[in-house]
Scaffold this active site. Structure first.
Site, PDB file in Angstrom:
ATOM      1  CB  SER A   1       1.423  13.650   2.050  1.00 18.66           C
ATOM      2  OG  SER A   1       2.029  13.726   0.784  1.00 18.66           O
TER       3      SER A   1
ATOM      4  CE  LYS B   1       8.796   9.706  -4.438  1.00 16.72           C
ATOM      5  NZ  LYS B   1       7.832  10.759  -4.220  1.00 16.72           N
TER       6      LYS B   1
ATOM      7  CB  THR C   1       5.569  10.045  -1.981  1.00 22.09           C
ATOM      8  OG1 THR C   1       5.443   9.883  -3.363  1.00 22.09           O
ATOM      9  CG2 THR C   1       5.496   8.704  -1.307  1.00 22.09           C
TER      10      THR C   1
ATOM     11  N   GLY D   1       6.421  -0.371  -2.664  1.00 21.23           N
ATOM     12  CA  GLY D   1       6.557   1.075  -2.766  1.00 21.23           C
ATOM     13  C   GLY D   1       6.802   1.654  -1.394  1.00 21.23           C
TER      14      GLY D   1
END
Length: 181
Positions: free
Chosen positions: A129, A38, A6, A50
């Site tokens: 990512s 998140k 994410t 997070g």
């Protein structure tokens, strides 16, 4: 089955700290959910956190972090260090696949299950990512604009969403410290 990450970014500017995370959950090349949250607040908004990685693993770690924050009266550096110790040594926890980004008004940490407790050098840091894209955008905005932390986080997440296929533009944003005027 490989679960992709994410993007979660943390930006410090002045007396404000903002953390933002996208909402995409991907499994292989399929988007399974686009509205996941998140990032969350802990200790009544004194800490924001997070995650990137496996959601169930991260939620278990959030629970442990909250316990450590309570145990150490909200002392984030101590709670983070103790979480890393437990994460590395506990037989069940050491197999969890997640990376945490946590911050309070004064400090930011990246916590990993490999025993890393990283204190970033800069006021912008991101995981997942899309993390390198959000970090680059955020650093450029900090260096060359007068935008506040919230705007920088918003723009950085937008750039990550345009660049990383595992990141979307459904962003949850939380702040600690003073709100911008």
């Amino acid at each position: 089955m490989k679960i992709r990450s994410t993007t979660v970014v943390c930006v410090r500017r002045g007396k404000q700290t903002v953390m933002a995370g996208d909402g995409q959950v991907s499994v292989n090349d399929t988007i399974m959910k686009s509205t996941a949250e998140k990032v969350r607040q802990m200790r009544g908004g004194e800490v924001v956190a997070g995650y990137a990685g496996a959601a169930a693993d991260a939620l278990a770690l959030f629970e442990r972090l909250e316990e450590k924050l309570d145990e150490y009266s909200g002392n984030l550096p101590r709670a983070a260090l103790e979480l890393v110790k437990v994460w590395r040594t506990d037989k069940a926890l050491r197999h969890l696949e997640a990376l945490l980004l946590v911050a309070d008004e004064e400090r930011t940490f990246i916590i990993s299950g490999t025993g890393d407790l990283i204190v970033p050098d800069d006021d912008v840091v991101a995981i997942g990512s899309g993390g390198p894209y959000a970090t680059s955008a955020g650093k450029a905005l900090c260096r060359h604009t007068e935008l506040d932390a919230k705007e920088i986080a918003k723009i950085a997440m937008g750039i990550a969403a345009e660049t990383c296929v595992f990141t979307n533009d459904r962003v949850t944003m939380l702040a600690v410290g003073e709100e911008p005027k």
